[in-house]
Motif scaffolding. Structure first.
Motif, mmCIF file in Angstrom:
data_model
loop_
_atom_site.group_PDB
_atom_site.id
_atom_site.type_symbol
_atom_site.label_atom_id
_atom_site.label_comp_id
_atom_site.label_asym_id
_atom_site.label_seq_id
_atom_site.Cartn_x
_atom_site.Cartn_y
_atom_site.Cartn_z
ATOM 1 N N MET A 108 12.218 5.625 -5.055
ATOM 2 C CA MET A 108 11.064 6.305 -4.476
ATOM 3 C C MET A 108 9.770 5.579 -4.846
ATOM 4 O O MET A 108 8.893 5.397 -3.993
ATOM 5 C CB MET A 108 11.010 7.766 -4.963
ATOM 6 N N VAL A 109 9.671 5.160 -6.096
ATOM 7 C CA VAL A 109 8.465 4.447 -6.541
ATOM 8 C C VAL A 109 8.398 3.073 -5.881
ATOM 9 O O VAL A 109 7.341 2.654 -5.396
ATOM 10 C CB VAL A 109 8.461 4.313 -8.081
ATOM 11 N N ALA A 110 9.520 2.367 -5.855
ATOM 12 C CA ALA A 110 9.527 0.994 -5.327
ATOM 13 C C ALA A 110 9.179 0.951 -3.843
ATOM 14 O O ALA A 110 8.435 0.072 -3.404
ATOM 15 C CB ALA A 110 10.890 0.354 -5.567
ATOM 16 N N TYR A 111 9.702 1.887 -3.063
ATOM 17 C CA TYR A 111 9.505 1.846 -1.618
ATOM 18 C C TYR A 111 8.531 2.911 -1.111
ATOM 19 O O TYR A 111 8.308 3.026 0.090
ATOM 20 C CB TYR A 111 10.840 1.987 -0.887
ATOM 21 N N LYS A 112 8.001 3.727 -2.049
ATOM 22 C CA LYS A 112 7.040 4.772 -1.686
ATOM 23 C C LYS A 112 7.608 5.671 -0.586
ATOM 24 O O LYS A 112 7.001 5.857 0.471
ATOM 25 C CB LYS A 112 5.702 4.173 -1.291
ATOM 26 N N VAL A 113 8.806 6.200 -0.852
ATOM 27 C CA VAL A 113 9.477 7.104 0.081
ATOM 28 C C VAL A 113 9.794 8.408 -0.648
ATOM 29 O O VAL A 113 9.714 8.486 -1.866
ATOM 30 C CB VAL A 113 10.781 6.479 0.637
ATOM 31 N N ASP A 114 10.194 9.429 0.125
ATOM 32 C CA ASP A 114 10.561 10.685 -0.509
ATOM 33 C C ASP A 114 12.021 10.625 -0.976
ATOM 34 O O ASP A 114 12.726 9.632 -0.765
ATOM 35 C CB ASP A 114 10.318 11.867 0.434
ATOM 36 N N GLU A 115 12.453 11.693 -1.622
ATOM 37 C CA GLU A 115 13.784 11.717 -2.220
ATOM 38 C C GLU A 115 14.890 11.556 -1.179
ATOM 39 O O GLU A 115 15.865 10.826 -1.401
ATOM 40 C CB GLU A 115 13.971 13.025 -2.990
ATOM 41 N N ALA A 116 14.744 12.209 -0.033
ATOM 42 C CA ALA A 116 15.778 12.118 1.009
ATOM 43 C C ALA A 116 15.906 10.685 1.524
ATOM 44 O O ALA A 116 17.024 10.177 1.699
ATOM 45 C CB ALA A 116 15.454 13.073 2.158
#
Length: 153
Positions: A108-116
């Motif tokens: 999530m941190v690396a790609y700046k995405v949500d958990e899903a």
């Protein structure tokens, strides 16, 4: 004052002085831009450090939860409510869940995405490489490397 240039009477000298002034102005602009970029880099470094602190805190919390889960399993076993084999499976499942959660946090941190979206990345990589999600999660947690995962488009 024989050493002072007479810019009014020498057009070549005037041109050179103007070129030097123009270059000095460009150099000053470059220095200001570099200073501004340095400030932005420092802000990014501060944000990364804050994220690292948050990640460390989350790890501490997960470890605390793991201790509580181990104590709960021990209590259930002591009361005879949980068989040894089931306790081992439960402990493994809880550990796997924590590692997958930690890997999801890293993704999530690396790609700046949500958990899903992070889980979708991990699952897709699992299917593409014919490896178990928990194995990939262990690898991500151990190395912090997510470059093998295909980033979201």
């Amino acid at each position: 004052m024989a050493n002072e240039p007479q810019s009014d009477s020498d057009p070549e000298l005037s041109r050179q002085i103007e070129e030097l002034r123009a270059q000095l102005s460009v150099n000053r602009d470059d220095i200001e831009a570099l200073q501004a970029e340095s400030g932005h880099a420092a802000e990014r470094a501060d944000a990364s450090e804050k994220q690292a602190q948050d990640d460390r805190q989350r790890i501490v919390e997960l470890e605390h939860h793991a201790e509580i889960e181990d104590q709960l399993i021990a209590v259930l076993r002591a009361e005879g409510l949980l068989k040894d084999q089931k306790a081992a499976h439960l402990r493994e499942a809880l550990g796997t869940s924590r590692r997958i959660g930690a890997a999801l946090g890293i993704i999530m941190v690396a790609y700046k995405v949500d958990e899903a979206a992070a889980f979708d990345l991990l699952r897709a990589h699992s299917q593409n490489t014919n490896r178990k999600v928990r194995e990939l999660a262990d690898e991500v947690v151990e190395t912090g490397d997510v470059t093998g995962l295909v980033p979201p488009s």
